[in-house]
Design a protein around this motif. Structure first.
Motif, PDB file in Angstrom:
ATOM      1  N   UNK A  25       1.187   3.753   2.970  1.00  0.00           N
ATOM      2  CA  UNK A  25       2.190   4.792   2.749  1.00  0.00           C
ATOM      3  C   UNK A  25       3.513   4.283   2.239  1.00  0.00           C
ATOM      4  N   UNK A  26       3.943   3.103   2.743  1.00  0.00           N
ATOM      5  CA  UNK A  26       5.204   2.537   2.299  1.00  0.00           C
ATOM      6  C   UNK A  26       6.359   3.518   2.389  1.00  0.00           C
ATOM      7  N   UNK A  27       7.321   3.370   1.493  1.00  0.00           N
ATOM      8  CA  UNK A  27       8.469   4.264   1.463  1.00  0.00           C
ATOM      9  C   UNK A  27       8.105   5.635   0.908  1.00  0.00           C
ATOM     10  N   UNK A  28       6.994   5.720   0.197  1.00  0.00           N
ATOM     11  CA  UNK A  28       6.595   6.998  -0.396  1.00  0.00           C
ATOM     12  C   UNK A  28       6.415   8.067   0.671  1.00  0.00           C
ATOM     13  N   UNK A  29       5.916   7.660   1.841  1.00  0.00           N
ATOM     14  CA  UNK A  29       5.668   8.631   2.906  1.00  0.00           C
ATOM     15  C   UNK A  29       6.943   9.160   3.545  1.00  0.00           C
TER      16      UNK A  29
ATOM     17  N   UNK B  35     -10.839   5.083  -4.058  1.00  0.00           N
ATOM     18  CA  UNK B  35     -11.011   3.636  -4.214  1.00  0.00           C
ATOM     19  C   UNK B  35     -11.917   3.038  -3.138  1.00  0.00           C
ATOM     20  N   UNK B  36     -11.832   3.522  -1.907  1.00  0.00           N
ATOM     21  CA  UNK B  36     -12.679   2.978  -0.846  1.00  0.00           C
ATOM     22  C   UNK B  36     -14.145   3.334  -1.028  1.00  0.00           C
ATOM     23  N   UNK B  37     -14.416   4.487  -1.611  1.00  0.00           N
ATOM     24  CA  UNK B  37     -15.809   4.922  -1.766  1.00  0.00           C
ATOM     25  C   UNK B  37     -16.467   4.423  -3.039  1.00  0.00           C
ATOM     26  N   UNK B  38     -15.688   3.781  -3.909  1.00  0.00           N
ATOM     27  CA  UNK B  38     -16.260   3.259  -5.147  1.00  0.00           C
ATOM     28  C   UNK B  38     -17.124   2.029  -4.915  1.00  0.00           C
ATOM     29  N   UNK B  39     -16.786   1.218  -3.908  1.00  0.00           N
ATOM     30  CA  UNK B  39     -17.529  -0.024  -3.657  1.00  0.00           C
ATOM     31  C   UNK B  39     -17.340  -0.400  -2.192  1.00  0.00           C
ATOM     32  N   UNK B  40     -18.425  -0.809  -1.536  1.00  0.00           N
ATOM     33  CA  UNK B  40     -18.345  -1.166  -0.122  1.00  0.00           C
ATOM     34  C   UNK B  40     -17.430  -2.357   0.128  1.00  0.00           C
ATOM     35  N   UNK B  41     -17.173  -3.164  -0.901  1.00  0.00           N
ATOM     36  CA  UNK B  41     -16.325  -4.335  -0.719  1.00  0.00           C
ATOM     37  C   UNK B  41     -14.841  -3.981  -0.715  1.00  0.00           C
ATOM     38  N   UNK B  42     -14.508  -2.829  -1.256  1.00  0.00           N
ATOM     39  CA  UNK B  42     -13.101  -2.430  -1.323  1.00  0.00           C
ATOM     40  C   UNK B  42     -12.543  -2.252   0.086  1.00  0.00           C
ATOM     41  N   UNK B  43     -11.338  -2.734   0.295  1.00  0.00           N
ATOM     42  CA  UNK B  43     -10.808  -2.804   1.661  1.00  0.00           C
ATOM     43  C   UNK B  43      -9.281  -2.722   1.675  1.00  0.00           C
ATOM     44  N   UNK B  44      -8.744  -2.201   2.787  1.00  0.00           N
ATOM     45  CA  UNK B  44      -7.313  -2.235   3.057  1.00  0.00           C
ATOM     46  C   UNK B  44      -7.104  -3.093   4.298  1.00  0.00           C
ATOM     47  N   UNK B  45      -6.262  -4.093   4.193  1.00  0.00           N
ATOM     48  CA  UNK B  45      -6.000  -5.008   5.301  1.00  0.00           C
ATOM     49  C   UNK B  45      -4.573  -4.733   5.794  1.00  0.00           C
TER      50      UNK B  45
ATOM     51  N   UNK C 232       0.819  -1.215   0.000  1.00  0.00           N
ATOM     52  CA  UNK C 232       0.000   0.000   0.000  1.00  0.00           C
ATOM     53  C   UNK C 232       0.844   1.252   0.000  1.00  0.00           C
ATOM     54  N   UNK C 233       1.959   1.229  -0.735  1.00  0.00           N
ATOM     55  CA  UNK C 233       2.730   2.446  -0.961  1.00  0.00           C
ATOM     56  C   UNK C 233       2.139   3.215  -2.124  1.00  0.00           C
ATOM     57  N   UNK C 234       2.941   4.090  -2.725  1.00  0.00           N
ATOM     58  CA  UNK C 234       2.433   4.910  -3.811  1.00  0.00           C
ATOM     59  C   UNK C 234       1.957   4.110  -4.995  1.00  0.00           C
ATOM     60  N   UNK C 235       2.688   3.040  -5.354  1.00  0.00           N
ATOM     61  CA  UNK C 235       2.290   2.207  -6.494  1.00  0.00           C
ATOM     62  C   UNK C 235       1.006   1.449  -6.193  1.00  0.00           C
ATOM     63  N   UNK C 236       0.918   0.850  -5.008  1.00  0.00           N
ATOM     64  CA  UNK C 236      -0.247   0.052  -4.662  1.00  0.00           C
ATOM     65  C   UNK C 236      -1.517   0.853  -4.563  1.00  0.00           C
ATOM     66  N   UNK C 237      -1.457   2.021  -3.918  1.00  0.00           N
ATOM     67  CA  UNK C 237      -2.660   2.839  -3.771  1.00  0.00           C
ATOM     68  C   UNK C 237      -3.069   3.458  -5.111  1.00  0.00           C
TER      69      UNK C 237
ATOM     70  N   UNK D 244      -1.413  -4.912   3.266  1.00  0.00           N
ATOM     71  CA  UNK D 244      -0.262  -4.097   3.665  1.00  0.00           C
ATOM     72  C   UNK D 244       0.350  -4.632   4.960  1.00  0.00           C
ATOM     73  N   UNK D 245       1.650  -4.859   4.954  1.00  0.00           N
ATOM     74  CA  UNK D 245       2.348  -5.397   6.114  1.00  0.00           C
ATOM     75  C   UNK D 245       2.399  -4.411   7.264  1.00  0.00           C
ATOM     76  N   UNK D 246       2.564  -3.131   6.958  1.00  0.00           N
ATOM     77  CA  UNK D 246       2.705  -2.122   8.003  1.00  0.00           C
ATOM     78  C   UNK D 246       1.356  -1.766   8.618  1.00  0.00           C
ATOM     79  N   UNK D 247       1.396  -0.950   9.656  1.00  0.00           N
ATOM     80  CA  UNK D 247       0.179  -0.601  10.384  1.00  0.00           C
ATOM     81  C   UNK D 247      -0.644   0.472   9.683  1.00  0.00           C
TER      82      UNK D 247
END
Length: 863
Positions: A294-298, A519-529, A266-271, A288-291
């Motif tokens: 953002x990844x390294x992009x942040x 991306x989260x508001x496009x569909x209720x099924x969309x999710x970040x884990x 979930x860094x810049x490429x993933x998001x 996403x492994x981190x909490x």
């Protein structure tokens, strides 16, 4: 975000685990002295007093990445064995130091030992734990002592990523009851995310032995150290037990579900991929492994390279001073910088013959010497770009040269910048020879052209989702080679869906809140884990159909992908062992397992390994980019650019490199000219006018010093001499000031650059006024008394050039060059794009473009 599992999941905390420390005690038998054979009277030798109670004793202290536990086995008067456990310590630094520390304790028979260079924090943890265990063996403290405190509220401080983290901790007679972070400069959404996770666990555990948060190692350690310090202030009766106490987390019911697209990272490429996939009508899961995302992009500089045509010279309207932006507003065109035209002339004279690698069999190759490189041709696949660029340069020079001849300063001319210039500089900026001279590497022309040309749509696309940028500048940054960076501001988005947009600042707003909300508001099924580690790709009938992962609490996840999986896990610059093992470019004298990294600890190359397990090919893994401006103490990115600064050899007081060079050129110069400080090689001094504002979340306070990182002093020989003596710099202060003055004279056109050339310089170090036409008023120049900032920095691993082989649609290819069905990759996990060295600012451009490209390819492949 509402749908991040960090906010959705409710954790069931088990009772605190208490660490029991036992001492196997034995009472030594008394013995009588032997009888003498002389006539002397019988005497009894006094039995030596025992130093210890024989047995085994353990103590735990906070190390760099987590708890460090020392177990001592002692006889009556000697430490006979030492065991040190520190699984969370960096394997190549703190972890590698444990054996050395063990032997040092045995040799010294105490914790009074020297720290291992480069592993200071781990060393200090071992020393404290040894001291505690010895105190137990002497009977001074009890390992079984019940935890108790003097009730009250106490303050503790720990050293974080960006500086001190201060906490206020409240204790009753037996437990910690409240923890509040009262002061912190940790990066938002990177370091500070550790607080809300760890504080409740510490209170539950009644101690600080809880797990640190992935991706927030420095902040996790700082919080633990601060709370431990507060406990000491509260008179904790068993500090080792307090430092070891943890909580047990239990796995939840296994999760198995299906989405159209599953993205790992979930860094810049993933998001970016997630937003594009959702816009294309797909349901999306991001793992996403981190909490936090953002990844390294942040933690990067955040600017992206892409020429804004409305801000630069236009052949169709060469005398135009303004241009109309993407937003319809009119902006002043940006000015050139002294040295740019000389660079253009060098490129204009570039040989169009086939690149002559044989020349360098008999001549030394010097990375970054583009003037010499230009004499020996170009690879055939870049010849059309060079020829088109030469036509553009000729048109510009035909316009600019008469103005220069008439006395107009270059800094008053409109800047030249085109897509072809960006493409060609990416080519020669990444054209590199291996250390043994056997191999040349450069970027795949199709991949380079794609990310640069499609990078033109980044700003309009992100702005359509609420992101905001600075619209009227084209600055530069370290190793960028030109002025075409784009500065982020933030975003204005309605993340809560209540019709009330809010402002989110910085990288977090521009690169994450804007596309993530989309991306989260496009569909209720969309999710970040989040806090979930992907471990294996699912393959069915020769096609990648999903991902197996495990959440931080052990919950198993099976995420099926109906259309495709995108790997966006980043590179492996934090995996220093792999960097060293694969290295083909750097001298092993400089790149060792002791080198530090700018990367978050999650950037280890796991995505590459998962893809290789299903047959993916890799390329370019022998080339790792160093970040030449990293803090000496922790390796973190210090931020900045070389156009306004001077780099000083701390031994000779002279310049040693063109500060505007590529990052590998700068790093090599630092390794060769810098000094070693606490195991960190290549330490040098950067000096610039203190009025210069460094871009990015620089850790500079409004005034004063940050010992070991930066200092503010006047350009005064006595003042600088005192500083150099204080920090162990051998350079003569007078020589340094003379070097600065000669440099400034060259910037103002009053001489040549000594010691090292300078392609592009935007300002002097000393104070000087400018004339009405933009030229320097040399008579007003003053160095004595000028406020200076002096930074101590060194190279750290930053970006890995190598990775998965992909095509222009970002399909992952196998060793035969065939696409692996269902598998795509974006960002630094891929290779073949930047050659042997990446230009500064190209990463953000590439990750956003490649993330969108992979998402579009999935949609197209499933029509």
């Amino acid at each position: 975000m509402k749908k991040s599992n960090r906010r959705l999941a409710a954790l069931t905390m088990a009772a605190a685990l208490t660490a029991s420390m036992t001492a196997c005690q034995s009472q030594p038998a008394e013995t009588a002295a032997p009888e003498t054979t002389t006539a002397a009277p019988e005497t009894t030798e006094a039995k030596p007093e025992s130093l210890y109670t024989a047995g085994t004793y353990s103590a735990t202290e906070q190390g760099f990445g987590g708890p460090v536990t020392v177990t001592l086995t002692v006889s009556d008067n000697e430490i006979t064995d030492v065991t040190i456990e520190g699984e969370a310590e960096t394997p190549t630094i703190g972890g590698a130091a444990l054996d050395t520390l063990k032997q040092a304790v045995l040799d010294a028979q105490s914790g009074e030992i020297d720290a291992v260079a480069g592993a200071t924090i781990t060393s200090e943890a071992v020393k404290k734990a040894v001291a505690n265990a010895i105190a137990q063996a002497k009977g001074e403290v009890s390992a079984d002592a019940e935890l108790a405190f003097t009730p009250g509220t106490y303050t503790g401080v720990g050293e974080g990523y960006n500086g001190p983290v201060e906490v206020s901790v409240t204790f009753d007679e037996k437990a910690v009851t409240a923890i509040e972070v009262t002061s912190s400069k940790e990066t938002e959404h990177v370091g500070d995310i550790a607080y809300e996770i760890m504080i409740p666990q510490m209170i539950e555990a009644n101690g600080t032995g809880v797990d640190g948060v992935s991706g927030a190692t420095f902040s996790s350690r700082a919080l633990k150290a601060a709370v431990n310090a507060a406990a000491e202030e509260a008179g904790v009766t068993n500090a080792s037990q307090f430092a070891a106490n943890t909580v047990e987390v239990k796995a939840q019911v296994a999760i198995e579900d299906t989405w159209d697209v599953v993205i790992v990272g979930a860094g810049g490429a993933g998001i970016s991929a997630a937003a594009q996939a959702a816009q294309d009508g797909n349901t999306v899961l991001v793992i996403e492994k981190n909490a936090e995302v953002g990844g390294n992009t942040l933690v990067s500089g955040g600017q992206y390279q892409s020429v804004m045509p409305y801000l630069v010279w236009d052949e169709k309207d060469p005398d135009a001073t303004t241009g109309v932006g993407f937003d319809g507003n009119t902006y002043n065109k940006v000015k050139s910088v002294n040295g740019c035209i000389n660079e253009l002339k060098m490129i204009y004279d570039w040989s169009e013959e086939e690149f002559d690698a044989d020349f360098y069999k008999d001549h030394e190759y010097v990375a970054g010497d583009a003037a010499e490189l230009s004499k020996h041709g170009v690879h055939a696949d870049y010849l059309p770009t060079l020829q088109a660029l030469k036509k553009e340069i000729k048109a510009y020079l035909d316009w600019a040269q008469p103005k220069l001849d008439a006395g107009t300063p270059e800094s008053e001319l409109t800047l030249f910048s085109t897509l072809n210039l960006h493409i060609f500089q990416t080519y020669y900026g990444g054209l590199r020879q291996s250390a043994d001279g056997s191999e040349w590497i450069y970027g795949n022309v199709d991949l380079v052209k794609q990310f640069i040309e499609d990078g033109q749509d980044i700003k309009p696309w992100l702005e359509s989702m609420g992101a905001t940028f600075v619209e009227d500048t084209q600055p530069t940054l370290i190793g960028a080679l030109w002025y075409r960076e784009n500065e982020f501001i933030g975003a204005n988005v309605d993340a809560d869906g209540d019709g009330k947009p809010e402002e989110y600042k910085g990288r977090w707003g521009t690169y994450f809140m804007a596309p993530m909300t989309e991306f989260l508001q496009k569909d209720d099924k969309n999710q970040i884990m989040t806090r979930t580690t992907a471990e294996e790709l699912i393959v069915e009938d020769g096609r990648v159909t999903g991902v197996k992962a495990t959440m931080y609490d052990g919950t198993e996840v099976t995420a099926k992908a109906a259309k495709g999986v995108i790997l966006a896990t980043g590179g492996y610059a934090a995996n220093v062992e792999k960097v060293v093992e694969t290295n083909d470019y750097w001298s092993p004298e400089f790149v060792t397992k002791a080198i530090k990294t700018t990367n978050r600890n999650s950037l280890t190359g796991s995505g590459i390994e998962m893809a290789q397990e299903v047959g993916a090919d890799v390329t370019g893994e022998g080339w790792t980019q160093m970040m030449p401006i990293s803090w000496v103490d922790n390796g973190n990115l210090a931020f900045g650019g070389g156009n306004y600064a001077i780099y000083i050899n701390p031994t000779t007081g002279k310049r040693f490199v063109d500060e505007g060079s590529e990052r590998d050129v700068l790093s090599l110069g630092e390794f060769e000219n810098g000094i070693e400080v606490n195991g960190t090689k290549g330490v040098f001094m950067e000096i610039y006018n203190a009025s210069e504002m460094i871009p990015g979340p620089i850790q500079l306070a409004p005034e004063g010093d940050f010992a070991g990182r930066y200092y503010r002093r006047s350009a005064n020989e006595e003042e600088l001499a005192a500083l150099f003596k204080e920090i162990g710099i051998a350079a003569d202060a007078k020589t340094v000031l003379e070097t600065i003055e000669k440099y400034d004279m060259a910037v103002m056109g009053q001489g040549e650059f000594e010691d090292a050339g300078k392609a592009i310089a935007s300002r002097t170090i000393g104070d000087v006024e400018k004339n009405a036409d933009g030229s320097y008023n040399v008579d007003s120049y003053k160095l004595e008394g000028t406020a200076l900032t002096i930074r101590l920095m060194a190279p750290s691993t930053h970006h890995t050039m190598g990775g998965l082989v992909v095509d222009t649609e970002r399909h992952v290819l196998d060793e035969s060059g065939n696409a692996i069905p269902g598998l795509y990759a974006a960002g630094e996990v891929t290779g073949g794009i930047h050659g042997g060295n990446r230009l500064g600012g190209n990463a953000i451009t590439e990750i956003i473009v490649s993330g969108r490209t992979a998402a579009k390819a999935i949609t197209a492949d499933n029509q």
